[in-house]
Design a protein around this motif. Structure first.
Motif, PDB file in Angstrom:
ATOM      1  N   ARG A 195      -9.889   9.681 -31.231  1.00 49.60           N
ATOM      2  CA  ARG A 195     -10.843   9.659 -32.753  1.00 49.60           C
ATOM      3  C   ARG A 195     -10.372  10.599 -33.754  1.00 49.60           C
ATOM      4  NH1 ARG A 195     -16.305   8.918 -31.579  1.00 49.60           N
ATOM      5  NH2 ARG A 195     -15.965   6.797 -31.190  1.00 49.60           N
ATOM      6  N   GLN A 196     -10.419  11.914 -32.967  1.00 49.03           N
ATOM      7  CA  GLN A 196     -10.040  13.235 -34.644  1.00 49.03           C
ATOM      8  C   GLN A 196      -8.303  13.411 -34.130  1.00 49.03           C
ATOM      9  OE1 GLN A 196     -11.590  14.066 -36.228  1.00 49.03           O
ATOM     10  NE2 GLN A 196     -13.871  12.037 -36.040  1.00 49.03           N
ATOM     11  N   CYS A 205      -3.013   8.458 -38.701  1.00 45.14           N
ATOM     12  CA  CYS A 205      -4.700   8.436 -37.675  1.00 45.14           C
ATOM     13  C   CYS A 205      -5.354   9.436 -38.583  1.00 45.14           C
ATOM     14  CB  CYS A 205      -5.148   9.212 -36.747  1.00 45.14           C
ATOM     15  SG  CYS A 205      -4.372   8.362 -35.118  1.00 45.14           S
ATOM     16  N   ARG A 206      -5.175  10.276 -39.530  1.00 44.31           N
ATOM     17  CA  ARG A 206      -4.843  11.324 -40.458  1.00 44.31           C
ATOM     18  C   ARG A 206      -5.290  10.318 -41.468  1.00 44.31           C
ATOM     19  NH1 ARG A 206      -1.860  16.255 -39.821  1.00 44.31           N
ATOM     20  NH2 ARG A 206      -0.146  15.003 -41.249  1.00 44.31           N
ATOM     21  N   ARG A 249      -8.596   8.591 -41.649  1.00 45.62           N
ATOM     22  CA  ARG A 249      -9.214   8.599 -41.880  1.00 45.62           C
ATOM     23  C   ARG A 249      -9.357   9.786 -43.780  1.00 45.62           C
ATOM     24  NH1 ARG A 249      -8.401  11.256 -37.430  1.00 45.62           N
ATOM     25  NH2 ARG A 249      -7.239  13.249 -38.330  1.00 45.62           N
ATOM     26  N   THR A 282     -12.865   4.593 -40.334  1.00 43.47           N
ATOM     27  CA  THR A 282     -13.141   5.125 -38.700  1.00 43.47           C
ATOM     28  C   THR A 282     -12.109   4.861 -38.119  1.00 43.47           C
ATOM     29  OG1 THR A 282     -15.789   5.668 -39.600  1.00 43.47           O
ATOM     30  CG2 THR A 282     -15.058   5.626 -37.514  1.00 43.47           C
TER      31      THR A 282
END
Length: 91
Positions: free
Chosen positions: A34-35, A41-42, A45, A50
């Motif tokens: 998730r992170q 992915c950044r 976010r 999410t």
């Protein structure tokens, strides 16, 4: 500072890191996915979205990259390199 040891438990869904200062860390595979620090992915976010991650996702491969580690996930995601400093501050 890199960890002394890295362990990956698929059964428990955890990455285990042992740091030179004696600290032990257990990081959940789902939360690592998730992170993920990759640009894709950044950007997701930063848009306030999410990253949706299946609770069954697991780290299937751990590849050392010198300054960090590349994690390959069971959902096929393998773009992120997790710097040691990023993992050390991960909670």
């Amino acid at each position: 500072m890199s960890p002394l040891t890295i362990g990956n438990s698929r059964d428990k869904g955890q990455l285990r890191l042992s740091w030179p200062d004696g600290r032990e860390q257990r990081l959940e595979h789902v939360e690592l996915r998730r992170q993920c620090p990759c640009s894709q992915c950044r950007a997701f976010r930063l848009q306030g979205l999410t990253v949706q991650v299946d609770a069954r996702v697991r780290v299937v491969e751990v590849n050392a990259q010198g300054y960090g580690v590349q994690l390959v996930f069971s959902d096929g995601h393998e773009r992120g390199i997790f710097p040691w400093a990023y993992l050390a501050g991960f909670s």
